[in-house]
Design an enzyme around this catalytic site. Structure first.
Site, mmCIF file in Angstrom:
data_model
loop_
_atom_site.group_PDB
_atom_site.id
_atom_site.type_symbol
_atom_site.label_atom_id
_atom_site.label_comp_id
_atom_site.label_asym_id
_atom_site.label_seq_id
_atom_site.Cartn_x
_atom_site.Cartn_y
_atom_site.Cartn_z
ATOM 1 N N ASP A 1 0.769 -13.090 -1.704
ATOM 2 C CA ASP A 1 -0.657 -13.355 -1.484
ATOM 3 C C ASP A 1 -1.210 -13.896 -2.806
ATOM 4 O OD1 ASP A 1 -1.015 -11.164 -3.148
ATOM 5 O OD2 ASP A 1 -2.267 -10.036 -1.756
ATOM 6 N N CYS B 1 2.712 -8.947 -3.827
ATOM 7 C CA CYS B 1 1.245 -8.887 -3.738
ATOM 8 C C CYS B 1 0.771 -8.132 -4.979
ATOM 9 C CB CYS B 1 0.767 -8.278 -2.417
ATOM 10 S SG CYS B 1 1.123 -6.534 -2.165
ATOM 11 N N THR C 1 0.037 -4.911 -5.586
ATOM 12 C CA THR C 1 0.823 -3.693 -5.819
ATOM 13 C C THR C 1 2.236 -3.795 -5.247
ATOM 14 O OG1 THR C 1 0.055 -2.834 -3.705
ATOM 15 C CG2 THR C 1 -1.208 -2.201 -5.671
ATOM 16 N N HIS D 1 22.942 0.978 -1.686
ATOM 17 C CA HIS D 1 22.885 2.065 -0.700
ATOM 18 C C HIS D 1 22.081 1.744 0.550
ATOM 19 C CE1 HIS D 1 23.981 5.503 -3.728
ATOM 20 N NE2 HIS D 1 24.901 4.557 -3.654
ATOM 21 N N HIS E 1 27.180 4.605 3.439
ATOM 22 C CA HIS E 1 25.840 4.018 3.444
ATOM 23 C C HIS E 1 25.621 3.129 4.659
ATOM 24 C CE1 HIS E 1 25.275 5.819 -0.397
ATOM 25 N NE2 HIS E 1 26.382 5.240 -0.834
#
Ligand code: RB5
Length: 148
Positions: A7, A64, A66, A97, A132
């Protein structure tokens, strides 16, 4: 091909990452945004996620402010395992993993020098498989139950 999207909050870091990866020879597909004008992160998170889910792109990088909103959005697309990473250990282990297929970064929370190292770690680490793979399959089972 690597899908990349952001963004407005992640736009400048996206440009730095693109320059860094293009210099290393990676082919990138930029799903926007293309300016610093305010925009809505789910649109760009979904676009990159669909390109990865369809196989058009092998992996994705989404950014973005955060990294949270865009990673939540990408993770709504079936088959996407988007991991928000703010350190290289997490970037390495989410590949080893979780077989994460999208890296999410926060441009307002992670400096660009560290972000580039996180990107390099994410793109150069392969999935370990074994036990995994069973756990990743269990994640897919959750998706299947949710959409049934
Ligand atoms: C945009 O201001 C900001 O909300 C966005 O970049 C992101 O941080 C959302 O999770």
């Amino acid at each position: 091909m690597i899908a990349i999207a952001s963004d407005h909050g992640g736009f400048e870091l996206k440009k730095e990452i693109m320059k860094h990866l293009e210099a290393k020879g990676y082919a990138l597909k930029d799903f926007g945004t293309y300016t610093t004008d305010s925009c809505d992160y789910p649109i760009y998170g979904e676009a990159a996620a669909r390109a990865v889910a369809s196989g058009e792109c092998e992996r994705g990088i989404i950014i973005c402010g955060t990294g949270i909103g865009i990673s939540i959005s990408a993770n709504k697309v079936k088959g996407i395992r988007a991991a928000l990473c703010a350190d290289c250990y997490s970037a390495e282990y989410t590949r080893l993993h979780n077989d994460a297929n999208i890296l999410a970064l926060g441009a307002r929370t992670t400096g660009s020098g560290l972000a580039l190292k996180i990107v390099d770690t994410f793109l150069s680490t392969e999935f370990e498989g074994g036990r995994h793979a069973r756990r990743v399959a269990l994640i897919s089972d959750i998706e299947d139950r949710e959409r049934a």
